[in-house]
Design an enzyme around this catalytic site. Structure first.
Site, PDB file in Angstrom:
ATOM      1  N   HIS A 187       0.875  -1.096  -0.094  1.00 14.39           N
ATOM      2  CA  HIS A 187      -0.154  -0.181  -0.066  1.00 14.39           C
ATOM      3  C   HIS A 187       0.795   1.176  -0.093  1.00 14.39           C
ATOM      4  CE1 HIS A 187      -1.499   3.374   2.320  1.00 14.39           C
ATOM      5  NE2 HIS A 187      -2.712   3.221   1.827  1.00 14.39           N
ATOM      6  N   GLU A 191       1.431   4.129  -2.861  1.00 15.72           N
ATOM      7  CA  GLU A 191       1.341   5.383  -2.308  1.00 15.72           C
ATOM      8  C   GLU A 191       2.434   6.441  -2.930  1.00 15.72           C
ATOM      9  OE1 GLU A 191       0.611   5.876   1.927  1.00 15.72           O
ATOM     10  OE2 GLU A 191       2.197   7.385   1.902  1.00 15.72           O
TER      11      GLU A 191
END
Ligand code: NBP
Length: 490
Positions: A187, A191
């Protein structure tokens, strides 16, 4: 009365998550190594309407104040502090109790701690928590992995404190072992990619398009009403509007162009390399952070190359570019580049899942990222649906809907990258995504030549397109004979 749950580590994340849990009606005990933070948290709970939060100054009192089987969330700095906190608390824990580490931990540390906890009869969860301070307080995205029993014991709490989206709370049991931490790591890698791509869009619009900060704010706000709608686009629009309190203009122009980082992006790229998964957009975002850090070297290089004769692009020549069209092209380039970046992250998760037997559900992961976390975005719903249509999807790019979108946007994407290259504006993320797309979609690559070279100098052999087997050719001998035959001299 005993508390339903405990939380140790009351810095930014712990304090806010504890208040979130208390606000949802679950009595919570809290503890921190430095007791001032305990007092601070208790005071906040009192000022926020008398939330059921109870501070403890000794680890023993803290542990014994929680109902059994106990569940204790730890939110301290990753690494050794987690081991030290576990050591301190586990003296008072009993078999069946569970430790939940909510930090950005390296997944192998979690797997070691699961084994150590299990030897003491304790359950263990490594739970990714995303959303920063605001997410922790008002609804984060939660990625718990490890002991299913430990998850079941607090499922009703997690589903209440997580961000809520149209298709449920942003939490799911991710998988066994270190799966939760690994998913959080990827994740964060995604990002990094998103932030890099947005910064490139900004650079092209600002330098090539000549957009002012006010125009950028308006453009990003407009984008946030369409397919790019996301937390990062929204905050970017806000950033352009913030004035500098110490001088003229906007604050963004006064910020030193040197990016910090804490390591999850590096881990993502290292893991991609370990698993032989191409993640060029995420890698480009990491490289860009490294290069941004060389501020003094870059300033010196700019001077040296100017003296050597490099002419700064005459950006005025680009001003003939139709601004409206450029903005629309950049929007499309950003969207297409993002799809490639998410495809890389998802494929990294798929590969690790196969290696570890985690059985990760990629569609469900896209769902729990729809709210609460930093990469939350409208288009994650489309990713969720793509994996629902085909759980074994080889690559997001070949999902029929995304494939159509990529094709629709590729002309604009190429125009933006071309323009940036011509202007000397580096767009490593967009270029990496486009190269990924152009490599992945081609049935035949120049890898045949690389194989020939490998066989030439290392006898590594090659396969043929027209017959099975492994082949080796005496390249230099034949080439010498050929040269002799044609009269070419080496
Ligand atoms: P920090 O990562 O800044 O850690 C501070 C906390 O760790 C304090 O409670 C401190 O206690 C405790 N601590 C340290 Br440092 N060494 C310790 C030790 N040896 N024994 C016991 N406690 C120790 O806190 P954070 O920013 O709230 O982040 C917590 C976790 O969540 C980290 O893993 C972080 O990567 C992750 N995370 C953070 C964010 C974010 O936006 N900040 C977002 C998502 C995830 P003390 O008060 O006694 O010094």
């Amino acid at each position: 009365m005993l508390s339903r749950i405990g939380l140790a580590g009351l810095a930014v994340m712990g304090q806010n998550l504890a208040l979130n849990i208390a606000e949802k009606g679950f009595p919570i005990s809290v503890y921190n190594r430095t007791v001032a933070k305990v007092d601070e948290t208790v005071a906040r709970a009192a000022s926020e309407g008398g939330l059921p939060l109870f501070g403890h100054r000794s680890p023993q009192d803290f542990v014994l104040s929680i109902s059994r089987p106990r569940s204790i969330v730890i939110l301290v700095k990753a690494g050794a502090p987690v081991d030290q906190t576990i050591d301190t608390l586990s003296r008072y824990l009993e078999p069946g109790d569970a430790i939940i580490d909510g930090g950005n931990e390296w997944y192998e540390n979690t797997e070691r701690r699961i084994r150590e906890a299990s030897a003491r009869g304790l359950l263990y969860l490594g739970m990714g928590v995303s959303g920063g301070e605001d997410g922790a307080r008002n609804g984060p995205s939660l990625m718990p992995g490890g002991s299913h029993q430990a998850y079941d014991n607090i499922e009703n709490i997690l589903t209440r404190i997580a961000a809520q989206v149209d298709d449920g709370p942003c939490v799911t049991f991710v998988g066994e072992g270190g799966a939760g931490n690994f998913v959080k790591m990827v994740h964060n890698g995604i990002e990094y990619g998103d932030m890099q791509l947005i910064s490139e869009a900004y650079d092209v619009l600002r330098i090539v398009g000549g957009l002012s900060n006010a125009e950028l704010a308006e453009t990003f706000a407009e984008w946030n009403r369409g397919e790019l709608e996301s937390f990062l686009i929204e905050i970017t629009a806000d950033i352009f509007g913030v004035r500098d309190e110490h001088g003229d203009g906007e604050l963004v122009d006064k910020i030193l162009d040197k990016t910090g980082m804490k390591g999850t992006g590096k881990w993502t790229v290292q893991q991609a390399a370990e698993l032989s998964i191409a993640a060029p957009t995420i890698a480009a975002s990491l490289d860009s952070r490294y290069l941004s850090g060389l501020k003094e070297e870059r300033e010196a290089a700019a001077k040296t190359l100017e003296q050597a004769g490099i002419s700064s692009a005459d950006f005025a020549t680009f001003r003939s570019v139709d601004k409206k069209r450029l903005i629309d092209d950049v929007r499309q380039a950003l969207y297409a580049s993002k799809i490639c970046s998410y495809a890389q992250g998802m494929n990294l998760l798929k590969s690790k899942s196969a290696e570890k037997g985690w059985n990760l559900n990629l569609g469900e992961l896209a769902r729990i990222w729809k709210g609460g976390c930093i990469i939350r975005a409208r288009f994650l719903d489309r990713i969720k649906k793509a994996y629902e249509r085909n759980r074994g999807l080889a690559n997001l790019i070949v999902d029929p809907e995304f494939a159509k979108e990529m094709v629709q946007r590729q002309a604009a994407w190429r125009r933006v990258v071309g323009l940036a290259i011509e202007a000397g504006i580096s767009t490593p993320g967009m270029c990496a995504s486009l190269a990924y797309f152009d490599t992945y979609r081609r049935a035949r690559l120049p890898a045949n030549l690389v194989q020939a070279q490998r066989d030439y100098f290392g006898a590594h052999t090659y396969e043929r397109v027209d017959r099975p087997g492994s082949f080796h050719t005496e390249w230099s001998k034949i080439a010498r004979q050929g040269r002799a035959g044609t009269g070419i001299r080496s």
